[in-house]
Design a protein around this motif. Structure first.
Motif, PDB file in Angstrom:
ATOM      1  N   LEU A   1       0.828  -1.200   0.000  1.00 15.55           N
ATOM      2  CA  LEU A   1       0.000   0.000   0.000  1.00 15.55           C
ATOM      3  C   LEU A   1       0.862   1.250   0.000  1.00 15.55           C
ATOM      4  CD1 LEU A   1      -2.882   1.164   0.200  1.00 15.55           C
ATOM      5  CD2 LEU A   1      -2.639   1.069   2.687  1.00 15.55           C
ATOM      6  N   LEU A   2       1.891   1.267   0.842  1.00 14.33           N
ATOM      7  CA  LEU A   2       2.776   2.439   0.890  1.00 14.33           C
ATOM      8  C   LEU A   2       3.579   2.594  -0.393  1.00 14.33           C
ATOM      9  CD1 LEU A   2       4.165   2.291   4.549  1.00 14.33           C
ATOM     10  CD2 LEU A   2       2.453   3.854   3.609  1.00 14.33           C
ATOM     11  N   ALA A   3       3.945   1.480  -0.997  1.00 15.25           N
ATOM     12  CA  ALA A   3       4.741   1.532  -2.229  1.00 15.25           C
ATOM     13  C   ALA A   3       3.878   1.790  -3.458  1.00 15.25           C
ATOM     14  CB  ALA A   3       5.504   0.239  -2.400  1.00 15.25           C
ATOM     15  N   LYS A   4       2.545   1.843  -3.258  1.00 23.87           N
ATOM     16  CA  LYS A   4       1.598   2.054  -4.356  1.00 23.87           C
ATOM     17  C   LYS A   4       1.748   0.989  -5.440  1.00 23.87           C
ATOM     18  CE  LYS A   4       1.317   7.044  -3.620  1.00 23.87           C
ATOM     19  NZ  LYS A   4       1.478   8.392  -4.206  1.00 23.87           N
ATOM     20  N   GLY A   5       1.785  -0.254  -4.993  1.00 20.05           N
ATOM     21  CA  GLY A   5       1.868  -1.357  -5.941  1.00 20.05           C
ATOM     22  C   GLY A   5       3.260  -1.940  -6.032  1.00 20.05           C
ATOM     23  N   VAL A   6       3.487  -2.669  -7.108  1.00 19.30           N
ATOM     24  CA  VAL A   6       4.745  -3.399  -7.262  1.00 19.30           C
ATOM     25  C   VAL A   6       5.575  -2.900  -8.442  1.00 19.30           C
ATOM     26  CG1 VAL A   6       3.743  -5.481  -6.239  1.00 19.30           C
ATOM     27  CG2 VAL A   6       3.608  -5.133  -8.711  1.00 19.30           C
ATOM     28  N   GLN A   7       5.193  -1.723  -9.004  1.00 17.56           N
ATOM     29  CA  GLN A   7       5.871  -1.281 -10.214  1.00 17.56           C
ATOM     30  C   GLN A   7       7.313  -0.867  -9.972  1.00 17.56           C
ATOM     31  OE1 GLN A   7       2.806  -0.351  -9.380  1.00 17.56           O
ATOM     32  NE2 GLN A   7       1.570  -1.247 -11.022  1.00 17.56           N
ATOM     33  N   HIS A   8       7.600  -0.263  -8.804  1.00 19.41           N
ATOM     34  CA  HIS A   8       8.931   0.295  -8.552  1.00 19.41           C
ATOM     35  C   HIS A   8       9.626  -0.518  -7.459  1.00 19.41           C
ATOM     36  CE1 HIS A   8       7.831   3.713 -11.045  1.00 19.41           C
ATOM     37  NE2 HIS A   8       6.714   3.822 -10.350  1.00 19.41           N
ATOM     38  N   THR A   9      10.692  -1.188  -7.847  1.00 18.34           N
ATOM     39  CA  THR A   9      11.397  -2.058  -6.908  1.00 18.34           C
ATOM     40  C   THR A   9      11.996  -1.274  -5.745  1.00 18.34           C
ATOM     41  OG1 THR A   9      11.924  -3.593  -8.708  1.00 18.34           O
ATOM     42  CG2 THR A   9      13.232  -3.772  -6.698  1.00 18.34           C
ATOM     43  N   MET A  10      12.629  -0.137  -6.039  1.00 17.43           N
ATOM     44  CA  MET A  10      13.270   0.636  -4.982  1.00 17.43           C
ATOM     45  C   MET A  10      12.247   1.196  -3.999  1.00 17.43           C
ATOM     46  SD  MET A  10      16.025   1.511  -3.603  1.00 17.43           S
ATOM     47  CE  MET A  10      17.126   0.969  -4.901  1.00 17.43           C
ATOM     48  N   ARG A  11      11.104   1.662  -4.508  1.00 14.71           N
ATOM     49  CA  ARG A  11      10.055   2.163  -3.613  1.00 14.71           C
ATOM     50  C   ARG A  11       9.519   1.040  -2.735  1.00 14.71           C
ATOM     51  NH1 ARG A  11       5.076   4.781  -6.572  1.00 14.71           N
ATOM     52  NH2 ARG A  11       6.697   6.265  -7.216  1.00 14.71           N
ATOM     53  N   LEU A  12       9.388  -0.143  -3.296  1.00 14.77           N
ATOM     54  CA  LEU A  12       8.917  -1.297  -2.537  1.00 14.77           C
ATOM     55  C   LEU A  12       9.910  -1.653  -1.436  1.00 14.77           C
ATOM     56  CD1 LEU A  12       6.524  -3.329  -2.661  1.00 14.77           C
ATOM     57  CD2 LEU A  12       7.982  -4.787  -4.062  1.00 14.77           C
ATOM     58  N   LEU A  13      11.184  -1.603  -1.762  1.00 13.71           N
ATOM     59  CA  LEU A  13      12.227  -1.920  -0.787  1.00 13.71           C
ATOM     60  C   LEU A  13      12.224  -0.923   0.367  1.00 13.71           C
ATOM     61  CD1 LEU A  13      14.632  -3.835  -0.257  1.00 13.71           C
ATOM     62  CD2 LEU A  13      16.056  -2.241  -1.531  1.00 13.71           C
ATOM     63  N   LEU A  14      12.142   0.366   0.044  1.00 10.70           N
ATOM     64  CA  LEU A  14      12.126   1.398   1.085  1.00 10.70           C
ATOM     65  C   LEU A  14      10.868   1.311   1.931  1.00 10.70           C
ATOM     66  CD1 LEU A  14      13.513   4.446  -0.944  1.00 10.70           C
ATOM     67  CD2 LEU A  14      14.707   3.087   0.782  1.00 10.70           C
ATOM     68  N   ALA A  15       9.744   1.031   1.301  1.00 12.34           N
ATOM     69  CA  ALA A  15       8.496   0.892   2.059  1.00 12.34           C
ATOM     70  C   ALA A  15       8.588  -0.280   3.026  1.00 12.34           C
ATOM     71  CB  ALA A  15       7.321   0.692   1.106  1.00 12.34           C
ATOM     72  N   GLY A  16       9.218  -1.378   2.611  1.00 17.03           N
ATOM     73  CA  GLY A  16       9.388  -2.521   3.505  1.00 17.03           C
ATOM     74  C   GLY A  16      10.231  -2.181   4.716  1.00 17.03           C
ATOM     75  N   VAL A  17      11.296  -1.397   4.514  1.00 13.11           N
ATOM     76  CA  VAL A  17      12.142  -0.985   5.639  1.00 13.11           C
ATOM     77  C   VAL A  17      11.355  -0.110   6.609  1.00 13.11           C
ATOM     78  CG1 VAL A  17      14.185   0.346   6.272  1.00 13.11           C
ATOM     79  CG2 VAL A  17      14.268  -1.188   4.308  1.00 13.11           C
ATOM     80  N   VAL A  18      10.598   0.850   6.073  1.00 11.99           N
ATOM     81  CA  VAL A  18       9.809   1.751   6.923  1.00 11.99           C
ATOM     82  C   VAL A  18       8.756   0.969   7.710  1.00 11.99           C
ATOM     83  CG1 VAL A  18       8.171   3.661   6.896  1.00 11.99           C
ATOM     84  CG2 VAL A  18      10.212   3.759   5.455  1.00 11.99           C
ATOM     85  N   VAL A  19       8.052   0.078   7.029  1.00  8.37           N
ATOM     86  CA  VAL A  19       7.019  -0.717   7.709  1.00  8.37           C
ATOM     87  C   VAL A  19       7.640  -1.578   8.803  1.00  8.37           C
ATOM     88  CG1 VAL A  19       5.410  -2.638   7.387  1.00  8.37           C
ATOM     89  CG2 VAL A  19       5.386  -0.721   5.794  1.00  8.37           C
ATOM     90  N   GLY A  20       8.812  -2.130   8.534  1.00  9.29           N
ATOM     91  CA  GLY A  20       9.486  -2.936   9.543  1.00  9.29           C
ATOM     92  C   GLY A  20       9.779  -2.147  10.807  1.00  9.29           C
ATOM     93  N   TYR A  21      10.299  -0.935  10.650  1.00 10.46           N
ATOM     94  CA  TYR A  21      10.605  -0.106  11.815  1.00 10.46           C
ATOM     95  C   TYR A  21       9.331   0.313  12.555  1.00 10.46           C
ATOM     96  CZ  TYR A  21      15.609   0.422  10.983  1.00 10.46           C
ATOM     97  OH  TYR A  21      16.950   0.181  10.856  1.00 10.46           O
ATOM     98  N   VAL A  22       8.312   0.730  11.808  1.00 12.44           N
ATOM     99  CA  VAL A  22       7.089   1.224  12.447  1.00 12.44           C
ATOM    100  C   VAL A  22       6.373   0.106  13.203  1.00 12.44           C
ATOM    101  CG1 VAL A  22       4.794   2.178  12.008  1.00 12.44           C
ATOM    102  CG2 VAL A  22       6.783   3.119  10.814  1.00 12.44           C
TER     103      VAL A  22
END
Length: 327
Positions: free
Chosen positions: A135-156
């Motif tokens: 949801l934060l990465a707005k889909g699966v189109q951008h690998t780098m955005r997906l990676l950063l969103a995963g890191v943020v979600v992990g911390y939160v």
């Protein structure tokens, strides 16, 4: 699959069978229970209802993590990507902490939470963490955005878990067992669940392996090959989330297996991602099964948490690998 990959698969299969036999004899009564199985119903129950499901379950958990690790490293084109990268681990920990806190509350709340169980809570939490990342990465189109969103979600989600444990200190002792990883309570029903998830997940990963092969050459090259990246990437993330969530739900957090298994396979068999996901699953199963046997045997009659052992051995292996490459 080339000859080296075929030999590696046969070797891992042989190691798996041998480890199952050894795992059946590791316990408080040693191999004596195995010799007395035919004449002693208690020994039969110990071996068939405790040791064997635990050993087979450890292989299945390792296979799920190895498969997820190979998919994650191919999907993110990063050899340090692990199965917990999309927030599944932090989501599972938060869900388990909330469930434990609710179980100490009122009777009505405890009733439905108790029916769902910690396993169900961990599975739903792991999938929820992945969905929040998407949801934060707005889909699966951008690998780098997906990676950063995963890191943020992990911390939160990790911080929210800490808040829950601070507000309900009685859950701390139970959370320790989940965080350290434990295979002691795996039964045949859990093995069936994991096998039902592993087989279709592995088949789907094999079918979609050409997407990982294309992504290894870059997204532009993969698109030029005519691959429908968005739906195929979404399916691969589904495989990653389902495999990781199932493994975490059954045994808690077991680190480095999903990260190390593909690294061990690559130098032994130079293969494309199709055979790689299969061999990584087999390697992960062997690694965790051997770690589980070692956890039972090293300080017998006590046990080490298997997650601690995999972290020490896996971290040591990766440090050695980095040192060798820098040399």
């Amino acid at each position: 699959m080339n000859a080296r990959a075929a030999w590696l698969a046969l070797s891992l299969l042989g190691l798996s069978v041998l480890a199952v036999a050894v795992g059946a004899g590791i316990g408080s009564t040693g191999f004596e229970s195995v010799w007395r199985m035919r004449d002693d119903p208690v020994a039969w129950q110990i071996v068939t209802e405790v040791r064997l499901p635990r050993t087979v379950g450890a292989w299945l958990i390792g296979a799920l993590l190895g498969l997820a690790g190979a998919v994650a490293q191919g999907l993110f084109r990063n050899p340090l990507a692990d199965p917990f990268l999309l927030g599944s681990a932090s989501g599972a920990m938060l869900a388990v902490a909330i469930a434990l806190a609710l179980m100490g509350g009122g009777t009505v709340t405890a009733t439905w939470v108790g029916k769902m169980g910690l396993t169900g809570a961990a599975f739903l939490g792991a999938l929820g963490g992945v969905l929040l990342t998407l949801l934060l990465a707005k889909g699966v189109q951008h690998t780098m955005r997906l990676l950063l969103a995963g890191v943020v979600v992990g911390y939160v989600l990790g911080a929210l878990k800490d808040l829950v444990t601070l507000s309900a200190p009685e859950v701390l002792s139970a959370m320790v067992g989940f965080v350290l990883g434990n295979t002691a309570f795996i039964g045949w029903s859990a093995c069936v669940v994991m096998a039902v998830v592993l087989l279709p997940a592995m088949a789907l990963a094999w079918v979609l392996a050409r997407v990982l092969d294309g992504l290894s050459l870059g997204e532009a090259t993969a698109q030029s090959l005519g691959l429908p990246l968005a739906p195929m990437r979404a399916a691969l993330i589904g495989v990653l989330a389902l495999a990781t969530g199932t493994a975490v739900a059954q045994a808690g957090l077991i680190g480095f297996v999903g990260l190390a298994a593909p690294h061990l396979v690559r130098p032994l068999a130079r293969v494309t991602h199709g055979p790689l996901v299969l061999l990584s699953a087999m390697m992960g199963g062997v690694l965790l099964m051997l770690a589980d046997i070692a956890a039972r045997a090293l300080i017998w009659p006590q046990e080490l948490p298997v997650g601690v052992l995999t972290a020490v051995l896996g971290g040591g292996y990766l440090l050695w690998l980095m040192y060798r490459r820098t040399r």
